[in-house]
Design an enzyme around this catalytic site. Structure first.
Site, PDB file in Angstrom:
ATOM      1  CB  CYS A  14      -0.953   0.004   1.198  1.00  0.00           C
ATOM      2  SG  CYS A  14      -2.068  -1.420   1.229  1.00  0.00           S
ATOM      3  CG  HIS A  36      -3.175   3.378   2.137  1.00  0.00           C
ATOM      4  ND1 HIS A  36      -3.735   2.885   0.967  1.00  0.00           N
ATOM      5  CD2 HIS A  36      -3.212   2.359   3.039  1.00  0.00           C
ATOM      6  CE1 HIS A  36      -4.065   1.619   1.155  1.00  0.00           C
ATOM      7  NE2 HIS A  36      -3.764   1.277   2.397  1.00  0.00           N
ATOM      8  CG  ASN A  92      -6.715  -0.973   1.291  1.00  0.00           C
ATOM      9  OD1 ASN A  92      -5.983  -0.597   0.396  1.00  0.00           O
ATOM     10  ND2 ASN A  92      -6.250  -1.418   2.447  1.00  0.00           N
TER      11      ASN A  92
END
Length: 391
Positions: A120, A318, A348
């Site tokens: 990520c 993020h 996500n």
């Protein structure tokens, strides 16, 4: 001088999956998911490949397809790209790289390409790496001019960073803890190295209403910070899909007989037999790591830029979980209005999340030339980092 964002784009699959649909395949409900994650829907790639998503985001960032954002009027020639960096966990092929596949699709005939595996944090690692490479090339140009000798490296002036993910392929759709969180998509930015004079000329020529084109107010990546923490407890983990494949040889020196399959030979290692192709996550441990990393990395990057949170126009973090963003915002004494939150409708999307958030903010006019954005990310590795950017 510095690395200036001159284009931004995003791409999402057509299929939208709601929480109610998930409740049909795992023991969950919309009422359970939303308070714990902030997620209402996510996009899942059914027909789109990782290359498809990355290509669309790239074309939009270049202005070659509608839906993107460009600093100056007019499209960016794909042939002008010197490098393509693709942070991804779900490339369509081990080789060629996903970056190389996107290169072919968009016609970036002069670009050097490679992928990055930093989960990520790929957005920050990709931007930081591109900035460092272009800064090194700028120094090499100066030295070549000073000494009258050839440049010692590639003359990299434009870099496409495109993070593309199909996390739906890594998710165990029978495990409620993870399958509710993730979605598919891609985000991209085009970075260009500009000296102060070049930045001023470009702004005067094409960016209406731009603030402070040169000097201390010049656009570009103002600072970056990256870090790694050993994940000794397998807090966030996904084994390689081919780790359990067998070979026709064993540690005891035996070999599968001719004409028999590799599966007739003993496995090389017990660890291979235990490999798990799905993403696994220790939720509470990840939350603890993510909240501390988000605060720490943001503060470090801002310190390196000589700024404080008061100077930031918008935070584009993020999107792992809305609760993580809310917790960090509260600890930093910031209202949620200062954060671009997109997790409610995309979930996500790993390294693409913050790039998608940045693109939405640019397209919605929440960020204007001269504004300060702070992008912070954290993920498997354990990786974390932050970039401070003047738009």
């Amino acid at each position: 001088m510095g690395s200036v964002i001159i284009g931004s784009g995003r791409a999402l699959p057509a299929r939208i999956v709601t929480n109610d649909e998930l409740s049909e395949i795992v023991d969950t409900t919309d009422e359970w998911i939303v308070p714990r994650t902030g997620i209402h829907t996510r996009h899942v790639a059914i027909e789109e490949t990782c290359t498809d998503l990355g290509t669309q985001a790239a074309l939009r960032a270049l202005g070659l397809e509608e839906g993107g954002w460009q600093r100056e009027a007019g499209a960016i020639d794909a042939a002008s790209l010197d490098m393509i960096i693709c942070p991804t966990l779900t490339a369509d092929t081990h080789f060629p790289s996903e970056a190389a596949r996107i290169r072919e699709r968009i016609g970036a005939t002069n670009a050097v390409c490679y992928d990055m595996s930093c989960a990520c944090s790929g957005c920050v690692y990709g931007l930081s790496t591109a900035d460092l490479i272009m800064a090194g090339a700028a120094f090499a140009r100066q030295e070549a001019a000073r000494t009258g000798t050839p440049m010692r490296c590639n003359d990299v002036r434009r870099v496409l960073v495109v993070a593309a993910e199909r996390l739906s392929k890594l998710v165990d759709w029978e495990e409620r803890a993870t399958c509710i969180l993730f979605g598919d998509g891609a985000g991209a930015v085009v970075l260009e190295w500009r000296d102060e004079a070049e930045a001023g000329a470009a702004e005067a020529a094409g960016a209406a209403g731009a603030a402070g084109a040169a000097g201390a107010d010049a656009p570009g990546i103002l600072s970056s910070y990256m870090e790694n923490t050993d994940d000794v407890d397998r807090t966030l983990w996904c084994d390689s899909a081919f780790a359990s494949r067998e070979v026709p040889f064993a540690a005891d020196g035996t070999t599968a007989a001719a004409g028999t399959s590799a599966t007739d030979a003993p496995r090389l290692a017990a660890a291979d037999a235990e490999s798990d192709p799905y993403m696994r996550m220790a939720g509470q441990a990840v939350f603890k790591f993510a909240t501390s990393a988000m605060i720490r990395c943001t503060e470090e990057a801002l310190t390196r830029a000589g700024l404080t949170t008061d100077d930031v126009t918008l935070f584009t973090p993020h999107q792992a979980n809305e609760r993580i963003i809310r917790y960090a915002a509260k600890k930093m004494g910031l209202p949620m209005e200062r954060f671009q939150v997109i997790i409610d409708h995309v979930g996500n999307v790993s390294g693409a999340s913050a790039l998608i958030a940045l693109n939405e903010a640019l397209c919605e006019g929440k960020l204007q030339p001269g504004d300060i954005a702070c992008m912070t990310a954290f993920g498997g590795g354990l990786t974390a980092g932050s970039c401070v950017i003047r738009i």
